[in-house]
Design an enzyme around this catalytic site. Structure first.
Site, PDB file in Angstrom:
ATOM      1  N   TYR A  27      -1.075  -2.721 -12.039  1.00 47.49           N
ATOM      2  CA  TYR A  27      -2.536  -2.655 -12.129  1.00 47.49           C
ATOM      3  C   TYR A  27      -2.940  -1.991 -13.453  1.00 47.49           C
ATOM      4  CZ  TYR A  27      -2.058  -3.557  -7.121  1.00 47.49           C
ATOM      5  OH  TYR A  27      -1.719  -4.090  -5.910  1.00 47.49           O
TER       6      TYR A  27
ATOM      7  N   GLU B 126       4.933  -6.243   1.863  1.00 51.55           N
ATOM      8  CA  GLU B 126       4.607  -6.841   0.560  1.00 51.55           C
ATOM      9  C   GLU B 126       4.032  -5.799  -0.390  1.00 51.55           C
ATOM     10  OE1 GLU B 126       1.927 -10.009   1.763  1.00 51.55           O
ATOM     11  OE2 GLU B 126       0.374  -8.562   2.288  1.00 51.55           O
TER      12      GLU B 126
ATOM     13  N   CYS C 166     -16.623   1.872 -27.531  1.00 50.63           N
ATOM     14  CA  CYS C 166     -17.887   2.584 -27.674  1.00 50.63           C
ATOM     15  C   CYS C 166     -18.531   2.785 -26.315  1.00 50.63           C
ATOM     16  CB  CYS C 166     -18.812   1.802 -28.596  1.00 50.63           C
ATOM     17  SG  CYS C 166     -18.029   1.438 -30.162  1.00 50.63           S
TER      18      CYS C 166
ATOM     19  N   GLY D 206       0.787  -1.228   0.000  1.00 46.94           N
ATOM     20  CA  GLY D 206       0.000   0.000   0.000  1.00 46.94           C
ATOM     21  C   GLY D 206       0.815   1.272   0.000  1.00 46.94           C
TER      22      GLY D 206
HETATM   23  C1  LIG Z   1      -2.923  -5.800  -3.143  1.00 50.04           C
HETATM   24  C2  LIG Z   1      -2.224  -6.234  -1.909  1.00 50.04           C
HETATM   25  C3  LIG Z   1      -0.920  -5.816  -1.648  1.00 50.04           C
HETATM   26  C4  LIG Z   1      -0.191  -4.834  -2.523  1.00 50.04           C
HETATM   27  O1  LIG Z   1      -0.768  -3.580  -2.440  1.00 50.04           O
HETATM   28  P1  LIG Z   1      -0.093  -2.322  -3.219  1.00 50.04           P
HETATM   29  O2  LIG Z   1      -1.034  -1.207  -2.963  1.00 50.04           O
HETATM   30  O3  LIG Z   1      -0.013  -2.708  -4.638  1.00 50.04           O
HETATM   31  O4  LIG Z   1       1.255  -2.129  -2.608  1.00 50.04           O
HETATM   32  C5  LIG Z   1      -0.289  -6.328  -0.540  1.00 50.04           C
HETATM   33  N1  LIG Z   1      -0.923  -7.195   0.297  1.00 50.04           N
HETATM   34  C6  LIG Z   1      -2.184  -7.603   0.076  1.00 50.04           C
HETATM   35  C7  LIG Z   1      -2.822  -8.535   1.022  1.00 50.04           C
HETATM   36  C8  LIG Z   1      -2.874  -7.136  -1.022  1.00 50.04           C
HETATM   37  O5  LIG Z   1      -4.143  -7.520  -1.231  1.00 50.04           O
END
Ligand SMILES: *Cc1c(COP(=O)(O)O)cnc(C)c1O
Length: 392
Positions: free
Chosen positions: A372, A279, A344, A245
């Site tokens: 994404y 992550e 369209c 995130g």
């Molecule tokens: C999507 C997701 C991420 C990665 O989120 P980003 O905003 O792309 O960094 C990490 N952990 C989980 C559980 C996710 O669903």
């Protein structure tokens, strides 16, 4: 951290265009030489006929991932594969990350096929039995129901319980926690899982997982981390996955998440014996991809200027889902023009009223298309051709 993709100077001339290309034949005579200023060139090795295309800069991804890794001493770094599962990107990232976070059996099989021995964590709500019983390094349990199914199977597993803490996530672009969402468990659900886990040893509680929000800058993420760590310590676990995130700004493409202060902050928060893992997805891969296309038509309708490009949001859905204008590589200034694709539907808008000058045949390069982007797009809508994929 990652330098901007360099934009060669100079204008497209007739001699730079391959003979017989779409631009040569489809444009009214003189329209190319009528353009007095520089426009974006076709990427190296491609012709206008190869567009639209995704162009990935693997060297810049390598450099960026190395810098992120270096900013996080002592912290485990996993890549969230759902941001972009392209095998070429994964091969570069594999040199820098400690493992991969996957959100489905499909992503698990994909990663296992590429890197049979890699460490993999699997999460996501609504796991099927095949997903729940998959061979992974860590399973992120999202509900007491999932845990009951796992225990009933008699299989061994190492689990993190995904917690949704009631902490403020103001300023986030997406909130997975801090309130009622289908992701993870509130502390009551976690307590239920802890009780289910006692008196058995097939399923081992390794710690907790918390991916609470997307789009936060380092100070806000560190505040969340502090709350998650406090909760983990109360629970008595020492392995904590703090999720992804990390903020990415499509409005300020040169801005970068401050990995250094985040890494320093995590080092301060971590106590001896604790394993901290993150992550990220978007913030790792977004900058390495460009979606390059060409203008088919420019038209004025009820006073508004539109440039229609080959392809559209069925290739690059990101601006439609995030509600932004996809950032563009530099173009000459001009009257605000809305850049749309070939679909369209009025939703097929890639950039809204951007002050750039475009003519039919011009090349348009959308940046920040490495995460994404292609993999979240509705490719088959209208049955247009798929883009090409090029790696440099
Ligand atoms: C999507 C997701 C991420 C990665 O989120 P980003 O905003 O792309 O960094 C990490 N952990 C989980 C559980 C996710 O669903």
């Amino acid at each position: 951290m990652t330098p901007d993709l360099p934009l060669p100077t100079g204008s497209i001339t007739d001699s730079a265009l391959p003979t017989g290309s779409i631009t040569d034949s489809a444009l009214p005579a003189g329209s190319i030489t009528d353009r007095p200023t520089a426009v974006v060139p076709v990427p190296d090795g491609l012709t206008p006929d190869d567009l639209p295309a995704y162009v990935y800069d693997l060297a810049s991804l390598d450099e960026h991932a190395a810098a992120v890794r270096a900013a996080l001493p002592g912290i485990e770094l996993y890549y969230a594969v759902k941001a972009n599962p392209d095998p070429e990107l994964l091969r570069v990232l594999a040199r820098h990350v400690d493992g991969f976070e996957v959100s489905s059996g499909g992503e698990l099989a994909h990663v296992r096929g590429l890197f049979p021995g890699a460490r993999v964590a699997l999460g996501g709500p609504g796991k099927t039995d095949a997903e729940l019983f998959g061979d992974v390094t860590r399973l992120h349990v999202e509900s007491p129901g999932e845990l009951r199914r796992l225990l009933a199977s008699g299989r061994r597993a190492d689990v993190l319980l995904r917690v949704n803490l009631d902490v403020p996530v103001a300023g986030a672009s997406l909130a997975m926690g801090g309130g009622a969402t289908p992701f993870g468990m509130d502390p009551g659900g976690i307590a239920e899982c802890v009780a289910l886990l006692s008196g058995q040893d097939a399923v081992r509680l390794r710690g907790i997982h918390a991916h609470l929000a997307s789009g936060l800058e380092a100070p806000a993420l560190l505040e969340l981390a502090a709350a998650v760590l406090e909760y983990a310590r109360e629970l008595g676990v020492t392995e904590i996955n703090l999720g992804g995130g990390m903020a990415v700004s499509y409005a300020a493409p040169d801005a970068r998440f401050d990995w250094h202060s985040y890494g320093e902050g995590l080092a301060r928060l971590r106590r001896p014996g604790e394993v901290l893992r993150i992550e990220p997805g978007r913030a790792l891969t977004v900058y390495c991809g460009r979606y390059v296309t060409r203008v088919i038509d420019v038209k004025r309708v009820h006073g508004e200027l539109f440039a229609v490009v080959a392809g559209g949001t069925h290739h690059l859905r990101t601006p439609a889902t995030k509600g932004h204008s996809q950032p563009l590589a530099a173009l000459p200034p001009g009257e605000p023009v809305t850049i749309v694709g070939q679909l369209c539907t009025p939703k097929d808008v890639l950039a809204h009223r951007v002050p750039v000058r475009l003519a039919a045949g011009d090349i348009v390069e959308f940046t920040m298309a490495g995460a994404y982007a292609w993999n979240i797009s509705h490719h088959d809508f209208l049955m247009h051709p798929k883009p090409g994929f090029h790696y440099g």
